[in-house]
Design a protein around this motif. Structure first.
Motif, PDB file in Angstrom:
ATOM      1  N   GLU A 246      44.297 -11.202   4.335  1.00 43.96           N
ATOM      2  CA  GLU A 246      45.528 -10.433   4.110  1.00 43.96           C
ATOM      3  C   GLU A 246      46.803 -11.244   4.361  1.00 43.96           C
ATOM      4  OE1 GLU A 246      42.103  -8.045   5.414  1.00 43.96           O
ATOM      5  OE2 GLU A 246      43.202  -9.705   6.338  1.00 43.96           O
ATOM      6  N   GLY A 247      46.674 -12.428   4.945  1.00 45.76           N
ATOM      7  CA  GLY A 247      47.843 -13.219   5.297  1.00 45.76           C
ATOM      8  C   GLY A 247      47.483 -14.253   6.344  1.00 45.76           C
ATOM      9  N   TRP A 248      48.164 -14.199   7.489  1.00 44.20           N
ATOM     10  CA  TRP A 248      47.851 -15.145   8.559  1.00 44.20           C
ATOM     11  C   TRP A 248      48.435 -14.631   9.863  1.00 44.20           C
ATOM     12  CZ3 TRP A 248      51.821 -18.160  11.001  1.00 44.20           C
ATOM     13  CH2 TRP A 248      53.092 -17.998  10.429  1.00 44.20           C
ATOM     14  N   MET A 249      48.025 -15.252  10.962  1.00 42.62           N
ATOM     15  CA  MET A 249      48.555 -14.907  12.282  1.00 42.62           C
ATOM     16  C   MET A 249      49.055 -16.168  12.971  1.00 42.62           C
ATOM     17  SD  MET A 249      46.654 -13.422  15.702  1.00 42.62           S
ATOM     18  CE  MET A 249      47.370 -11.855  16.209  1.00 42.62           C
ATOM     19  N   TRP A 250      50.222 -16.062  13.631  1.00 41.91           N
ATOM     20  CA  TRP A 250      50.678 -17.180  14.470  1.00 41.91           C
ATOM     21  C   TRP A 250      50.399 -16.877  15.938  1.00 41.91           C
ATOM     22  CZ3 TRP A 250      55.081 -13.987  13.113  1.00 41.91           C
ATOM     23  CH2 TRP A 250      55.809 -13.492  14.209  1.00 41.91           C
ATOM     24  N   GLN A 251      50.196 -17.924  16.716  1.00 43.16           N
ATOM     25  CA  GLN A 251      50.114 -17.848  18.176  1.00 43.16           C
ATOM     26  C   GLN A 251      50.822 -19.061  18.757  1.00 43.16           C
ATOM     27  OE1 GLN A 251      46.083 -17.315  19.605  1.00 43.16           O
ATOM     28  NE2 GLN A 251      45.682 -15.623  18.200  1.00 43.16           N
ATOM     29  N   LEU A 252      51.824 -18.804  19.602  1.00 41.63           N
ATOM     30  CA  LEU A 252      52.575 -19.851  20.290  1.00 41.63           C
ATOM     31  C   LEU A 252      52.545 -19.542  21.776  1.00 41.63           C
ATOM     32  CD1 LEU A 252      55.779 -19.821  18.022  1.00 41.63           C
ATOM     33  CD2 LEU A 252      53.682 -21.126  17.652  1.00 41.63           C
ATOM     34  N   ARG A 253      52.036 -20.470  22.568  1.00 42.45           N
ATOM     35  CA  ARG A 253      51.865 -20.230  24.000  1.00 42.45           C
ATOM     36  C   ARG A 253      52.970 -20.916  24.807  1.00 42.45           C
ATOM     37  NH1 ARG A 253      47.059 -17.940  25.547  1.00 42.45           N
ATOM     38  NH2 ARG A 253      45.672 -17.574  23.768  1.00 42.45           N
ATOM     39  N   PHE A 254      53.534 -20.144  25.745  1.00 38.41           N
ATOM     40  CA  PHE A 254      54.550 -20.665  26.652  1.00 38.41           C
ATOM     41  C   PHE A 254      53.949 -20.886  28.035  1.00 38.41           C
ATOM     42  CE2 PHE A 254      56.699 -17.707  23.664  1.00 38.41           C
ATOM     43  CZ  PHE A 254      57.427 -18.632  22.946  1.00 38.41           C
ATOM     44  N   ASN A 255      54.620 -21.728  28.822  1.00 33.85           N
ATOM     45  CA  ASN A 255      54.093 -22.043  30.155  1.00 33.85           C
ATOM     46  C   ASN A 255      54.465 -21.009  31.217  1.00 33.85           C
ATOM     47  OD1 ASN A 255      56.811 -22.668  30.385  1.00 33.85           O
ATOM     48  ND2 ASN A 255      56.488 -24.870  30.703  1.00 33.85           N
ATOM     49  N   ASN A 256      54.974 -19.848  30.800  1.00 32.74           N
ATOM     50  CA  ASN A 256      55.217 -18.744  31.725  1.00 32.74           C
ATOM     51  C   ASN A 256      54.164 -17.646  31.573  1.00 32.74           C
ATOM     52  OD1 ASN A 256      55.941 -17.708  29.253  1.00 32.74           O
ATOM     53  ND2 ASN A 256      58.033 -17.122  29.836  1.00 32.74           N
ATOM     54  N   GLY A 257      53.076 -17.956  30.853  1.00 35.73           N
ATOM     55  CA  GLY A 257      52.000 -16.989  30.684  1.00 35.73           C
ATOM     56  C   GLY A 257      52.161 -16.061  29.506  1.00 35.73           C
ATOM     57  N   ILE A 258      53.237 -16.205  28.759  1.00 30.95           N
ATOM     58  CA  ILE A 258      53.496 -15.342  27.600  1.00 30.95           C
ATOM     59  C   ILE A 258      53.072 -16.057  26.321  1.00 30.95           C
ATOM     60  CG2 ILE A 258      55.356 -14.308  26.207  1.00 30.95           C
ATOM     61  CD1 ILE A 258      56.778 -13.636  28.821  1.00 30.95           C
ATOM     62  N   THR A 259      52.526 -15.293  25.393  1.00 37.06           N
ATOM     63  CA  THR A 259      52.166 -15.803  24.076  1.00 37.06           C
ATOM     64  C   THR A 259      52.926 -15.021  23.011  1.00 37.06           C
ATOM     65  OG1 THR A 259      49.925 -16.423  24.778  1.00 37.06           O
ATOM     66  CG2 THR A 259      50.287 -16.141  22.417  1.00 37.06           C
ATOM     67  N   SER A 260      53.604 -15.744  22.146  1.00 36.24           N
ATOM     68  CA  SER A 260      54.214 -15.129  20.967  1.00 36.24           C
ATOM     69  C   SER A 260      53.138 -15.028  19.894  1.00 36.24           C
ATOM     70  CB  SER A 260      55.380 -15.985  20.465  1.00 36.24           C
ATOM     71  OG  SER A 260      55.870 -15.495  19.227  1.00 36.24           O
ATOM     72  N   ALA A 261      52.943 -13.846  19.330  1.00 42.72           N
ATOM     73  CA  ALA A 261      51.896 -13.666  18.319  1.00 42.72           C
ATOM     74  C   ALA A 261      52.358 -12.657  17.284  1.00 42.72           C
ATOM     75  CB  ALA A 261      50.592 -13.204  18.959  1.00 42.72           C
ATOM     76  N   GLY A 262      51.939 -12.910  16.052  1.00 43.69           N
ATOM     77  CA  GLY A 262      52.286 -11.970  14.998  1.00 43.69           C
ATOM     78  C   GLY A 262      51.419 -12.150  13.764  1.00 43.69           C
ATOM     79  N   PHE A 263      51.122 -11.058  13.118  1.00 44.00           N
ATOM     80  CA  PHE A 263      50.498 -11.086  11.798  1.00 44.00           C
ATOM     81  C   PHE A 263      51.608 -11.146  10.749  1.00 44.00           C
ATOM     82  CE2 PHE A 263      46.999  -8.772  14.019  1.00 44.00           C
ATOM     83  CZ  PHE A 263      45.960  -9.630  13.679  1.00 44.00           C
ATOM     84  N   VAL A 264      51.452 -12.038   9.786  1.00 47.55           N
ATOM     85  CA  VAL A 264      52.351 -12.079   8.642  1.00 47.55           C
ATOM     86  C   VAL A 264      51.492 -11.779   7.424  1.00 47.55           C
ATOM     87  CG1 VAL A 264      54.190 -13.334   7.493  1.00 47.55           C
ATOM     88  CG2 VAL A 264      53.584 -13.912   9.849  1.00 47.55           C
TER      89      VAL A 264
END
Length: 493
Positions: A246-264
């Motif tokens: 259907e598209g793709w997903m991004w994942q970007l990990r930060f060193n504060n324990g948070i991950t940016s994630a999204g389906f496009v």
């Protein structure tokens, strides 16, 4: 009423940096923002080109406080309290709905492209809440007037009149020149009645947020006993892409324990929501089994169509920064570099032509440059969307982006040129990308496509890209594993 040479609308990192550069060249500047910092923002993945551009600007305009942001090692040494993530490159993993993630010895469902040689020299993911706040605080330390939490109205009258309110008090400013860094709000083009651009090759929408407790993809692979010995870097230390039907997903990990994630998601094909998408891909669902949304406060963001733009991006007394001028899709992590590239050109125009008749012509060229970059990014992204149905074809499409990125880096470092981002001013290259887009669009319409026809198309892509293939694309020693693709370390002039 206060009079300024330049007023900038929007205090994200782009607006703030532009203000500081214009202050350095002797213009009087004010920055107005309707909100305040820190605040949630998406658009966090940097690249070698972005690091170089920021380093070059900080050196040329004597802003050394920004140089540490160019590499992960210097960032950690200088600003350990400003969150960021390690980005060794780009990693891609192809999935089939309802099936566990599967591999073979040819890595036909995996692609890893290295952008730097070590973690110390790595690019970064910018945790924008922290980074934008830092840039905004630097503005407040300078000669620039900074007004946050200010709603404004614009009137053009021998320059610009900006009126509004802040903390219950009226605000009135006059400006000779207005820069719009407000992003999708597009305050200036809306006030001027500029016609929006509506024709794009890409059609996508997004669902995204920031999460805690997202399991590492490496852990999922480990539990599935996937051999990762060929990987040139730990796959999570990257802009990680899951390539989906259907598209793709991004994942970007930060060193504060948070991950940016999204389906496009490809708007032409699907209207699924977050839960429905996770349910279709068990390996990704395992990553998010214990994850929780931490930002924005209202929960996941669901967008309409992402593609937007304006048919004019500058005039005699106004200009848009790139993210206001338009946006295509986050697939190739072009946002930060494109913003910095545009800032570099715009500040140079104002520095060299501020009180000259030539300013009008130079700003017209600036407007055209933003539209050419946007058009090329649109084609590069659309190529990948149209070829998703076969990962070998998708991989070939991504290599058009990497050829553009590395050619841009080489031209800046080796040929002492300042091309448009991704060589958007190279007409032969843009035509070649257009030809590839036409080919993969035809193949998409023919789906399913025999493998011999896919193989033939990939060989054709290699031939098409030969003039811009400076780093051994298409011929890695290990299939789909690129151990280094960046240009020699860029040295600003």
């Amino acid at each position: 009423m206060q009079q300024f040479d330049v007023v900038i609308l929007g205090a994200g990192f782009g607006g703030s940096l532009t203000a500081l550069l214009l202050d350095r060249i002797g213009l009087s500047v004010a920055v107005i923002d309707r909100g305040t910092h820190p605040r949630f923002s998406i658009g966090e993945s940097s690249t070698p080109a972005a690091g170089y551009l920021l380093q070059s600007l900080s050196q040329k305009y004597d802003l050394p406080q920004f140089q540490p942001f160019c590499k992960y090692g210097s960032w950690q040494q200088t600003y350990p309290d400003i969150a960021c993530g390690v980005k060794r490159g780009f990693s891609y993993f192809a999935h089939q709905p309802g099936q566990p993630f599967q591999i073979d010895t040819a890595h036909s469902s995996e692609l890893l492209v290295t952008a730097n040689l070590s973690e110390t020299l790595a690019d970064t993911h910018w945790y924008r809440a922290d980074v934008d706040e830092f840039f905004a605080q630097e503005v407040k330390k300078s000669n620039v007037v900074s007004l946050d939490q200010t709603q404004v109205e614009l009137q053009r009258s021998d320059g610009w009149e900006i009126s509004g309110s802040r903390d219950g008090e009226e605000v009135f400013l006059r400006a000779t020149f207005l820069i719009d860094a407000s992003g999708a709000a597009g305050l200036v083009p809306r006030a001027l009645g500029i016609r929006p651009q509506t024709e794009f090759a890409t059609r996508s929408r997004a669902i995204y947020g920031h999460f805690r407790d997202v399991k590492l993809w490496d852990e999922v692979l480990e539990q599935s006993q996937v051999d990762r010995s060929d990987y040139p870097f730990a796959c999570d230390l990257a802009a990680l892409h899951h390539v989906l039907q259907e598209g793709w997903m991004w994942q970007l990990r930060f060193n504060n324990g948070i991950t940016s994630a999204g389906f496009v998601l490809d708007e032409r094909q699907t209207a699924l929501d977050w839960r429905q998408m996770l349910a279709r891909y068990p390996a990704i669902q395992a990553q998010f089994a214990e994850a929780a949304v931490v930002a924005p406060e209202a929960g996941l963001v669901t967008t309409g169509r992402l593609q937007r733009g304006w048919t004019e991006c500058a005039g005699p007394d106004w200009a848009l920064l790139p993210h206001t001028a338009g946006f295509i899709d986050p697939l190739h992590s072009t946002g930060i570099a494109q913003t910095l590239c545009g800032i570099e050109r715009l500040v140079s125009v104002l520095e060299q032509h501020w009180k000259k008749d030539s300013r009008r012509e130079q700003l017209a060229d600036y407007s055209e440059s933003l539209q050419r970059e946007r058009a090329l990014i649109d084609r590069l992204v659309a190529c990948c969307y149209r070829s998703r149905f076969d990962f070998n074809l998708f991989t070939a499409s991504t290599l058009f982006y990497f050829a553009a990125a590395t050619s841009f880096e080489y031209q800046r470092s080796q040929e002492q040129r300042q091309p448009l981002l991704l060589c958007a001013d190279d007409s032969e290259f843009t035509q070649t990308v257009g030809q590839w887009l036409e080919l993969v669009s035809q193949l998409e319409q023919q789906f399913p496509v025999p493998q011999d026809e896919i193989s033939q198309a990939v060989k054709q892509a290699e031939q098409m890209l030969a003039p811009w293939n400076r780093v051994g694309l298409f011929q890695p020693e290990v299939p789909n594993m690129y151990y280094y693709t960046a240009a020699p370390e860029l040295e600003p002039r």
